[in-house]
Design a protein around this motif. Sequence first.
Motif, PDB file in Angstrom:
ATOM      1  N   SER A  50     -16.821  11.223   6.546  1.00 36.52           N
ATOM      2  CA  SER A  50     -16.660   9.867   6.031  1.00 36.52           C
ATOM      3  C   SER A  50     -15.342   9.819   5.274  1.00 36.52           C
ATOM      4  CB  SER A  50     -17.828   9.500   5.113  1.00 36.52           C
ATOM      5  OG  SER A  50     -17.705   8.175   4.649  1.00 36.52           O
ATOM      6  N   PRO A  51     -14.228   9.848   6.000  1.00 40.36           N
ATOM      7  CA  PRO A  51     -12.924  10.051   5.365  1.00 40.36           C
ATOM      8  C   PRO A  51     -12.369   8.823   4.655  1.00 40.36           C
ATOM      9  CG  PRO A  51     -12.657   9.717   7.719  1.00 40.36           C
ATOM     10  CD  PRO A  51     -14.137   9.769   7.466  1.00 40.36           C
ATOM     11  N   ALA A  52     -11.513   9.092   3.671  1.00 36.63           N
ATOM     12  CA  ALA A  52     -10.768   8.032   3.001  1.00 36.63           C
ATOM     13  C   ALA A  52      -9.513   7.704   3.795  1.00 36.63           C
ATOM     14  CB  ALA A  52     -10.395   8.474   1.586  1.00 36.63           C
ATOM     15  N   ASN A  53      -8.965   8.689   4.499  1.00 35.52           N
ATOM     16  CA  ASN A  53      -7.790   8.510   5.334  1.00 35.52           C
ATOM     17  C   ASN A  53      -8.180   8.897   6.763  1.00 35.52           C
ATOM     18  OD1 ASN A  53      -5.360   8.867   6.781  1.00 35.52           O
ATOM     19  ND2 ASN A  53      -4.217   9.379   4.926  1.00 35.52           N
ATOM     20  N   VAL A  54      -8.479   7.901   7.572  1.00 38.07           N
ATOM     21  CA  VAL A  54      -8.981   8.153   8.933  1.00 38.07           C
ATOM     22  C   VAL A  54      -7.943   8.871   9.778  1.00 38.07           C
ATOM     23  CG1 VAL A  54      -9.810   7.084  11.062  1.00 38.07           C
ATOM     24  CG2 VAL A  54     -10.550   6.186   8.840  1.00 38.07           C
ATOM     25  N   ASP A  55      -6.684   8.446   9.681  1.00 37.91           N
ATOM     26  CA  ASP A  55      -5.634   9.065  10.494  1.00 37.91           C
ATOM     27  C   ASP A  55      -5.479  10.550  10.150  1.00 37.91           C
ATOM     28  OD1 ASP A  55      -5.125   6.682  11.765  1.00 37.91           O
ATOM     29  OD2 ASP A  55      -3.485   6.117  10.422  1.00 37.91           O
ATOM     30  N   ALA A  56      -5.518  10.866   8.857  1.00 39.60           N
ATOM     31  CA  ALA A  56      -5.410  12.271   8.447  1.00 39.60           C
ATOM     32  C   ALA A  56      -6.613  13.064   8.930  1.00 39.60           C
ATOM     33  CB  ALA A  56      -5.282  12.367   6.931  1.00 39.60           C
ATOM     34  N   ARG A  90      -6.320  10.093  -9.411  1.00 41.49           N
ATOM     35  CA  ARG A  90      -5.359   9.500  -8.475  1.00 41.49           C
ATOM     36  C   ARG A  90      -4.136  10.411  -8.394  1.00 41.49           C
ATOM     37  NH1 ARG A  90      -3.355   3.307  -8.637  1.00 41.49           N
ATOM     38  NH2 ARG A  90      -5.390   3.101  -7.630  1.00 41.49           N
ATOM     39  N   PHE A  91      -3.787  10.824  -7.180  1.00 39.72           N
ATOM     40  CA  PHE A  91      -2.598  11.646  -6.979  1.00 39.72           C
ATOM     41  C   PHE A  91      -1.345  10.792  -7.124  1.00 39.72           C
ATOM     42  CE2 PHE A  91      -5.555  14.580  -4.883  1.00 39.72           C
ATOM     43  CZ  PHE A  91      -5.082  15.798  -5.346  1.00 39.72           C
ATOM     44  N   ILE A  92      -0.377  11.342  -7.847  1.00 41.60           N
ATOM     45  CA  ILE A  92       0.941  10.720  -7.944  1.00 41.60           C
ATOM     46  C   ILE A  92       1.843  11.291  -6.857  1.00 41.60           C
ATOM     47  CG2 ILE A  92       2.962  10.416  -9.419  1.00 41.60           C
ATOM     48  CD1 ILE A  92       1.083  10.690 -11.811  1.00 41.60           C
ATOM     49  N   GLU A 124      -4.632   5.996   0.703  1.00 41.69           N
ATOM     50  CA  GLU A 124      -3.190   5.768   0.779  1.00 41.69           C
ATOM     51  C   GLU A 124      -2.568   5.574  -0.603  1.00 41.69           C
ATOM     52  OE1 GLU A 124      -0.006   2.797   3.057  1.00 41.69           O
ATOM     53  OE2 GLU A 124      -2.153   2.699   3.504  1.00 41.69           O
ATOM     54  N   ASN A 125      -3.328   4.985  -1.529  1.00 37.38           N
ATOM     55  CA  ASN A 125      -2.802   4.763  -2.882  1.00 37.38           C
ATOM     56  C   ASN A 125      -2.925   5.992  -3.778  1.00 37.38           C
ATOM     57  OD1 ASN A 125      -5.531   4.858  -3.428  1.00 37.38           O
ATOM     58  ND2 ASN A 125      -5.612   2.908  -4.513  1.00 37.38           N
ATOM     59  N   GLY A 126      -3.443   7.098  -3.232  1.00 30.02           N
ATOM     60  CA  GLY A 126      -3.560   8.343  -3.986  1.00 30.02           C
ATOM     61  C   GLY A 126      -4.925   8.597  -4.578  1.00 30.02           C
ATOM     62  N   ASP A 127      -5.834   7.617  -4.546  1.00 32.63           N
ATOM     63  CA  ASP A 127      -7.173   7.814  -5.093  1.00 32.63           C
ATOM     64  C   ASP A 127      -7.916   8.903  -4.327  1.00 32.63           C
ATOM     65  OD1 ASP A 127      -6.851   5.904  -7.026  1.00 32.63           O
ATOM     66  OD2 ASP A 127      -7.931   4.334  -5.967  1.00 32.63           O
ATOM     67  N   LEU A 128      -8.562   9.785  -5.075  1.00 31.58           N
ATOM     68  CA  LEU A 128      -9.316  10.882  -4.468  1.00 31.58           C
ATOM     69  C   LEU A 128     -10.773  10.484  -4.288  1.00 31.58           C
ATOM     70  CD1 LEU A 128      -9.530  13.938  -3.648  1.00 31.58           C
ATOM     71  CD2 LEU A 128     -10.121  14.361  -6.042  1.00 31.58           C
ATOM     72  N   CYS A 129     -11.319  10.818  -3.142  1.00 35.23           N
ATOM     73  CA  CYS A 129     -12.729  10.564  -2.868  1.00 35.23           C
ATOM     74  C   CYS A 129     -13.432  11.908  -2.682  1.00 35.23           C
ATOM     75  CB  CYS A 129     -12.872   9.716  -1.607  1.00 35.23           C
ATOM     76  SG  CYS A 129     -14.573   9.278  -1.221  1.00 35.23           S
ATOM     77  N   ILE A 130     -14.326  12.234  -3.621  1.00 37.07           N
ATOM     78  CA  ILE A 130     -15.049  13.503  -3.574  1.00 37.07           C
ATOM     79  C   ILE A 130     -16.413  13.299  -4.222  1.00 37.07           C
ATOM     80  CG2 ILE A 130     -13.980  14.254  -5.741  1.00 37.07           C
ATOM     81  CD1 ILE A 130     -14.105  17.129  -4.736  1.00 37.07           C
ATOM     82  N   SER A 131     -17.425  13.934  -3.692  1.00 35.65           N
ATOM     83  CA  SER A 131     -18.808  13.710  -4.124  1.00 35.65           C
ATOM     84  C   SER A 131     -18.999  13.889  -5.619  1.00 35.65           C
ATOM     85  CB  SER A 131     -19.755  14.678  -3.402  1.00 35.65           C
ATOM     86  OG  SER A 131     -19.724  14.486  -2.013  1.00 35.65           O
ATOM     87  N   LYS A 150       2.645  12.559  -3.254  1.00 40.70           N
ATOM     88  CA  LYS A 150       2.138  12.152  -1.946  1.00 40.70           C
ATOM     89  C   LYS A 150       1.325  13.279  -1.330  1.00 40.70           C
ATOM     90  CE  LYS A 150       1.950   9.144   1.439  1.00 40.70           C
ATOM     91  NZ  LYS A 150       1.299   7.830   1.252  1.00 40.70           N
ATOM     92  N   VAL A 151       0.077  12.966  -0.962  1.00 45.36           N
ATOM     93  CA  VAL A 151      -0.819  13.967  -0.377  1.00 45.36           C
ATOM     94  C   VAL A 151      -1.456  13.381   0.881  1.00 45.36           C
ATOM     95  CG1 VAL A 151      -2.865  15.400  -0.711  1.00 45.36           C
ATOM     96  CG2 VAL A 151      -1.328  14.991  -2.635  1.00 45.36           C
ATOM     97  N   TRP A 152      -1.151  13.993   2.011  1.00 46.21           N
ATOM     98  CA  TRP A 152      -1.744  13.588   3.289  1.00 46.21           C
ATOM     99  C   TRP A 152      -3.018  14.388   3.476  1.00 46.21           C
ATOM    100  CZ3 TRP A 152      -1.230   9.785   6.668  1.00 46.21           C
ATOM    101  CH2 TRP A 152      -1.701   9.937   7.969  1.00 46.21           C
ATOM    102  N   HIS A 153      -4.166  13.737   3.309  1.00 44.96           N
ATOM    103  CA  HIS A 153      -5.435  14.459   3.294  1.00 44.96           C
ATOM    104  C   HIS A 153      -6.561  13.512   3.678  1.00 44.96           C
ATOM    105  CE1 HIS A 153      -8.937  16.588   1.640  1.00 44.96           C
ATOM    106  NE2 HIS A 153      -8.203  17.677   1.696  1.00 44.96           N
ATOM    107  N   PRO A 154      -7.555  13.991   4.435  1.00 46.83           N
ATOM    108  CA  PRO A 154      -8.659  13.131   4.863  1.00 46.83           C
ATOM    109  C   PRO A 154      -9.413  12.466   3.715  1.00 46.83           C
ATOM    110  CG  PRO A 154      -8.653  15.123   6.175  1.00 46.83           C
ATOM    111  CD  PRO A 154      -7.628  15.326   5.089  1.00 46.83           C
ATOM    112  N   ASN A 155      -9.396  13.064   2.524  1.00 48.12           N
ATOM    113  CA  ASN A 155     -10.187  12.526   1.414  1.00 48.12           C
ATOM    114  C   ASN A 155      -9.347  11.904   0.307  1.00 48.12           C
ATOM    115  OD1 ASN A 155     -11.908  15.457   2.124  1.00 48.12           O
ATOM    116  ND2 ASN A 155     -12.727  13.440   2.634  1.00 48.12           N
TER     117      ASN A 155
END
Length: 234
Positions: free
Chosen positions: A134-140, A72-74, A84-91, A76-81
């Motif tokens: 299959s993004p975690a952040n659709v807007d990004a 989980r990022f502390i 919003e709470n900072g959790d990273l989604c990666i295979s 702030k990272v604007w990224h498709p994966n």
Amino acid sequence: MNSSSLRALALEYKSLQEEPVEGFKVKLLNDDNFYEWSVGIFGPPQTLYAGGYFKATMKFPQDYPYSPPSIRFITKVWHPNVYENGDLCISILHPPVDDPQSGELPCERWNPTQNVRTILLSVISLLNEPNTFSPANVDASVMYRRWRESNGRDNEYPNIIRKQALQAKLEAEKEGIVVPLTLEEYCLKPKTNPNNQEPQLDMTDFYDDFDDDECSESETESQNGDGEDSGNAE
């Protein structure tokens, strides 16, 4: 507490302290708990994230390495994966289950041969080469695709990233952290000691698991941003 997982984590942590890897720093959140790590990721030079220092927490399960940790990022990272709470989604952090809906192959998911080094190097790669299918952040994700498809004419996405990287750099400087700004600083070259013994690495800088050509090639590819599938999202 699982003694085998504790031993595995203790060995990995010791290895990363003795032979750090370029691109990130790790430490324990609490000295008596090997299951929660503090991670600092340096933005690779010549990318949108250049100059940034992005902090995250990595939490390991009791049955590690048979199950993956979470990140989980502390910062702030604007990224498709990144959620919003900072959790990273990666295979690489997804359990190796058969899930046709995810679009991921089992070989792309977690397996016990992975470790903190491979995880964090995959995260660094994912930063500049997001998976937008299959993004975690659709807007990004939409913003990133618009930027790529405009051939750089739409600068909303890179402007946000560069602003976040600059802010992260300023925060790092307050903590006395020196952020590498060039490839030479980011990718350490082996040095030979004066006594003509075996080549040694400068303990004050970053360590490089790859040779210089590989590191430079990797950074060039990141600069070009030609891939979108280095890490798959949920």
